[in-house]
Structures are given as structure tokens and as C-alpha cells.
Design a protein around this motif. Structure first.
Motif, PDB file in Angstrom:
ATOM      1  N   PRO A 230       0.792  -1.237   0.000  1.00 52.53           N
ATOM      2  CA  PRO A 230       0.000   0.000   0.000  1.00 52.53           C
ATOM      3  C   PRO A 230       0.821   1.282   0.000  1.00 52.53           C
ATOM      4  O   PRO A 230       0.302   2.346  -0.356  1.00 52.53           O
ATOM      5  N   ILE A 231       2.099   1.218   0.370  1.00 54.63           N
ATOM      6  CA  ILE A 231       2.935   2.416   0.399  1.00 54.63           C
ATOM      7  C   ILE A 231       3.474   2.747  -0.991  1.00 54.63           C
ATOM      8  O   ILE A 231       3.611   3.898  -1.374  1.00 54.63           O
ATOM      9  N   GLY A 232       3.795   1.727  -1.783  1.00 58.81           N
ATOM     10  CA  GLY A 232       4.355   1.952  -3.110  1.00 58.81           C
ATOM     11  C   GLY A 232       4.836   0.645  -3.709  1.00 58.81           C
ATOM     12  O   GLY A 232       4.539  -0.444  -3.225  1.00 58.81           O
ATOM     13  N   ARG A 233       5.584   0.753  -4.796  1.00 54.96           N
ATOM     14  CA  ARG A 233       6.112  -0.421  -5.480  1.00 54.96           C
ATOM     15  C   ARG A 233       7.575  -0.206  -5.807  1.00 54.96           C
ATOM     16  O   ARG A 233       8.070   0.927  -5.880  1.00 54.96           O
ATOM     17  N   ASN A 234       8.264  -1.320  -6.034  1.00 52.37           N
ATOM     18  CA  ASN A 234       9.683  -1.277  -6.376  1.00 52.37           C
ATOM     19  C   ASN A 234      10.005  -2.511  -7.207  1.00 52.37           C
ATOM     20  O   ASN A 234       9.279  -3.516  -7.167  1.00 52.37           O
ATOM     21  N   SER A 235      11.080  -2.448  -7.980  1.00 50.34           N
ATOM     22  CA  SER A 235      11.459  -3.574  -8.831  1.00 50.34           C
ATOM     23  C   SER A 235      12.958  -3.600  -9.004  1.00 50.34           C
ATOM     24  O   SER A 235      13.660  -2.624  -8.735  1.00 50.34           O
ATOM     25  N   THR A 236      13.452  -4.746  -9.473  1.00 50.62           N
ATOM     26  CA  THR A 236      14.863  -4.901  -9.801  1.00 50.62           C
ATOM     27  C   THR A 236      14.977  -5.832 -10.993  1.00 50.62           C
ATOM     28  O   THR A 236      14.030  -6.556 -11.322  1.00 50.62           O
ATOM     29  N   GLU A 237      16.132  -5.822 -11.669  1.00 50.84           N
ATOM     30  CA  GLU A 237      16.323  -6.579 -12.907  1.00 50.84           C
ATOM     31  C   GLU A 237      17.515  -7.511 -12.802  1.00 50.84           C
ATOM     32  O   GLU A 237      18.455  -7.266 -12.034  1.00 50.84           O
ATOM     33  N   TYR A 238      17.440  -8.573 -13.602  1.00 51.00           N
ATOM     34  CA  TYR A 238      18.541  -9.541 -13.707  1.00 51.00           C
ATOM     35  C   TYR A 238      18.744  -9.851 -15.191  1.00 51.00           C
ATOM     36  O   TYR A 238      17.798 -10.236 -15.886  1.00 51.00           O
ATOM     37  N   VAL A 239      19.962  -9.654 -15.681  1.00 49.48           N
ATOM     38  CA  VAL A 239      20.278  -9.922 -17.087  1.00 49.48           C
ATOM     39  C   VAL A 239      20.821 -11.338 -17.201  1.00 49.48           C
ATOM     40  O   VAL A 239      21.869 -11.661 -16.633  1.00 49.48           O
ATOM     41  N   LEU A 240      20.097 -12.182 -17.945  1.00 44.66           N
ATOM     42  CA  LEU A 240      20.496 -13.584 -18.127  1.00 44.66           C
ATOM     43  C   LEU A 240      21.239 -13.739 -19.445  1.00 44.66           C
ATOM     44  O   LEU A 240      20.748 -13.324 -20.499  1.00 44.66           O
ATOM     45  N   ILE A 241      22.426 -14.326 -19.381  1.00 43.54           N
ATOM     46  CA  ILE A 241      23.228 -14.642 -20.568  1.00 43.54           C
ATOM     47  C   ILE A 241      23.538 -16.127 -20.526  1.00 43.54           C
ATOM     48  O   ILE A 241      24.225 -16.595 -19.615  1.00 43.54           O
ATOM     49  N   VAL A 242      23.023 -16.857 -21.495  1.00 46.16           N
ATOM     50  CA  VAL A 242      23.255 -18.301 -21.574  1.00 46.16           C
ATOM     51  C   VAL A 242      24.515 -18.530 -22.402  1.00 46.16           C
ATOM     52  O   VAL A 242      24.607 -18.096 -23.556  1.00 46.16           O
TER      53      VAL A 242
END
Length: 364
Positions: A230-242
């Protein structure tokens, strides 16, 4: 003294003792003892009454507090004489940067003391215990303490943890999305390159965990984990290299073989060095067919060695033939090679023939 709280304890020609019960600030002052003898003897004593501070109270806290908001907590105590001392603590660690205020009460004998703690709410303060401690000489080294537990609400903090630091084709990988917030974040949302996961059969989401099996090059991309409350949102990323399947080459083994070249003079020339290399390719059993092929570098090396050996054989054979090249004379030309001119050479040659005929023998 005419007060029911004052009682005579002992009286003699040498000593006079009294006791005062339920002492109040009004009992403070100078007391005089007189012994009516000739002459009259008197003695004076001053009674100091300490004002015991009341139990402190913390005000100014509202629950919950949003991260980043300014908080002002005030600790206040009254009735102390002399003025009491107030100290602030956060999780048993003293906070020095506070404001202190001392005011005299209406009776003009005691004091009201207050102290204000001013700070910005931070997520690390959630659950912290803030305490206000009042120290005074009347408390006999047992301070009075008031406590307040902080409740801070903040947006989620998101982090992705990978189970495989070097993913290769055919392997599996597990991405775990760790999210922390208050209130607790809702179930996380996984996306790839800004859209939905393209292969739900191999890409399985279980709560906060994303599992990808049988990795291939099409799985390369940016995976995003998003959490909200309810306060807010957040995100993070991961770069996958096969990565490609890693091939391991064993040490090269040299197998000698014998090659012989024969010339008319029965001289044999021997050279050897045929290189044979054996390579073993390690491949994931879950990999896709058609990923491996012949080692072109190995084949090229073998061809180069064969060509080199052939050229060396030809060169050595040519040098040998050139070295044994000569002039062969017939019987008729013997003796003519040392003649000074052509006529002499003919005469010498004919003489050689005559001598040859003279040396003929006949057997019957």
C-alpha cells in the motif's frame, strides 16, 4: 513544633531527637534545638527536601509513521528538585543531539524538565525501541524510564538471487526474488524484456521463485521482479546470458610412424612425425542436437604436417640425386681424355683398340 507528623523520639539532658513522617517540600527549612540550662544552649540544622521527579512520558508519536517523515518525540517530567536530567536512547545506544528545556513550577520550588528528539523516519528504525531516561539524586541510582516502539511503513526493497553464476545451454537456473517491506509486499510479478514470460512450460513461477529448465540462447534477456504494497512499489532486474557448452581438450598425444623413400642407389631416407591428436568433447546431456561438429583446427593441423613431411622428402631426394651425378666413359674413349688435340685423341683411341685386339686370346 505542633504537627502530628513530627514525633519526639528521644529526650535527655544530653540528646533530643525528633522524626518527621510524610515529608513534603514545606518541611524544608532551618530547625533549632534548645537546651534550657544555665546558660541556655542551642543548635541549628537546615533540612533540605528533594523533589522526586514524576514518571516521564513520551508524547508526539503517531503510529504508523511513513518512511521519510519527520518525527518529534518529547519526554517530560515534573516535580524534580533540583532539576532532573533527561537522556535519550535508541536500542540502548544514547542519542546526543537533543533539545533540553527546564521550567520552574508554580510553587517556585520544583522544576518541570522536557527534552525533544527530532529525526527523520527510516526503514532501519522499524521496530526500534526509543527510551527516555530520567536521572535524579532522589532516585537512589534507579532511573525512571519511558519507552516507545517505533513502527515505520516503507516501500518494498527487492533483490534477485541466482542459483547459477555461469549458466550454460541445457542447464537449469532458479531466480529468487527477495522482497521486504511494511506492510508485507503482495506476491511478486515476473516479466521478461518488458512482457510476459514467453515459455510457461519451461519458465515456472512458484511464489517468489522463477525456475527455467533446459536453457538455450532464446532465454537471453532482462528479467524483472516487481513487488508492491500500500505504500508503493519497487522492482529490480537480472540480465540472463546463456553461454555455450564448455569444451575440454585433452593433452595432445604424438604417435610416431615410419616413412621410407628409396632411390636407385639403394640409399634410404627416413623421416617421421605424423601427429595424431585426440580430443574429447564434454557436452551436457540436456543440450540440443547439432551444437557440436568436427574440429577444423585439428584437421588442418594434420594436413599441414603431412604436406610438410612430403616436401621435406622431395627436397632431400633431389639433393641426393644432384650430389651423385657424374660422367661415364666408354671403352672407346679411354685414353683420349688426356690428349692435347683431336688428332692425338684419335690415335690414342685407335692404339687402345689395337692393344685390345692384340690382347685377344683364342681357345680351341
Amino acid at each position: 513544633l505542633r504537627d502530628n507528623r513530627i514525633e519526639l523520639v528521644r529526650a535527655s539532658w544530653h540528646e533530643l531527637s525528633i522524626s518527621v513522617s510524610d515529608v513534603s517540600l514545606s518541611d524544608e527549612g532551618q530547625y533549632t534545638c534548645s537546651l534550657f540550662t544555665m546558660p541556655v544552649k542551642t543548635s541549628k540544622a537546615f533540612l533540605t527536601v528533594l523533589g522526586v521527579p514524576e514518571k516521564p512520558q513520551i508524547t508526539g508519536f503517531t503510529s504508523p509513521v511513513m518512511e521519510g517523515e519527520r518525527m518529534q518525540l518529547t519526554c517530560k517530567t515534573s516535580g524534580s528538585k533540583p532539576a532532573a536530567d533527561i537522556r535519550w536512547f535508541k536500542n540502548d545506544k544514547e542519542v546526543k543531539d537533543v533539545k533540553y528545556l527546564k521550567e520552574e513550577d508554580e510553587n517556585r520550588k520544583t522544576f518541570t524538565v522536557s527534552s525533544t528528539l527530532d529525526f527523520l523516519a527510516d526503514r532501519n528504525d522499524d521496530g526500534a525501541v526509543v527510551s527516555c531516561r530520567v536521572d535524579h539524586e532522589s532516585l537512589n541510582s534507579t532511573p525512571q524510564i519511558a519507552m516507545q516502539v517505533l513502527e515505520i511503513h516503507y516501500t518494498p526493497l527487492v533483490k534477485i538471487i541466482s542459483s547459477n553464476s555461469w549458466p550454460e545451454e541445457g542447464q537449469s537456473i532458479v531466480l529468487t526474488c527477495e522482497s521486504k517491506g511494511k506492510p508485507m509486499p503482495e506476491p511478486v510479478l515476473w516479466t521478461k524484456d518488458g512482457g510476459e514470460l514467453p515459455d510457461p512450460e519451461r519458465m515456472v513461477v512458484n511464489g517468489r521463485v522463477l525456475s527455467i529448465s533446459f536453457l538455450n540462447k532464446t532465454d537471453n534477456g532482462t528479467y524483472r521482479c516487481e513487488a508492491k504494497n500500500p505504500i508503493g512499489r519497487n522492482s529490480t532486474e537480472y540480465v540472463l546470458i546463456v553461454h555455450d557448452v564448455f569444451n575440454t581438450l585433452l593433452p595432445t598425444t604424438v604417435i610416431p610412424s615410419l616413412t621410407t623413400a628409396t632411390v636407385p642407389t639403394t640409399v634410404a631416407l627416413t623421416t617421421s612425425t605424423t601427429t595424431s591428436a585426440t580430443a574429447i568433447s564434454t557436452r551436457d546431456p540436456n543440450g540440443f542436437a547439432g551444437q557440436t561438429g568436427p574440429d577444423h583446427a585439428l584437421i588442418g593441423g594434420i594436413v599441414a604436417v603431412v604436406v610438410f613431411v612430403t616436401l621435406c622428402s622431395i627436397i632431400l631426394l633431389g639433393r641426393y640425386l644432384a650430389r651423385h651425378k657424374g660422367t661415364y666413359l666408354t671403352n672407346e674413349a679411354k685414353g683420349a681424355e688426356d690428349a692435347p688435340d683431336a688428332d692425338t685423341a684419335i690415335i690414342n683411341a685407335e692404339g687402345s683398340q689395337v692393344n685390345a685386339e692384340e690382347k685377344k686370346e683364342y681357345f680351341i
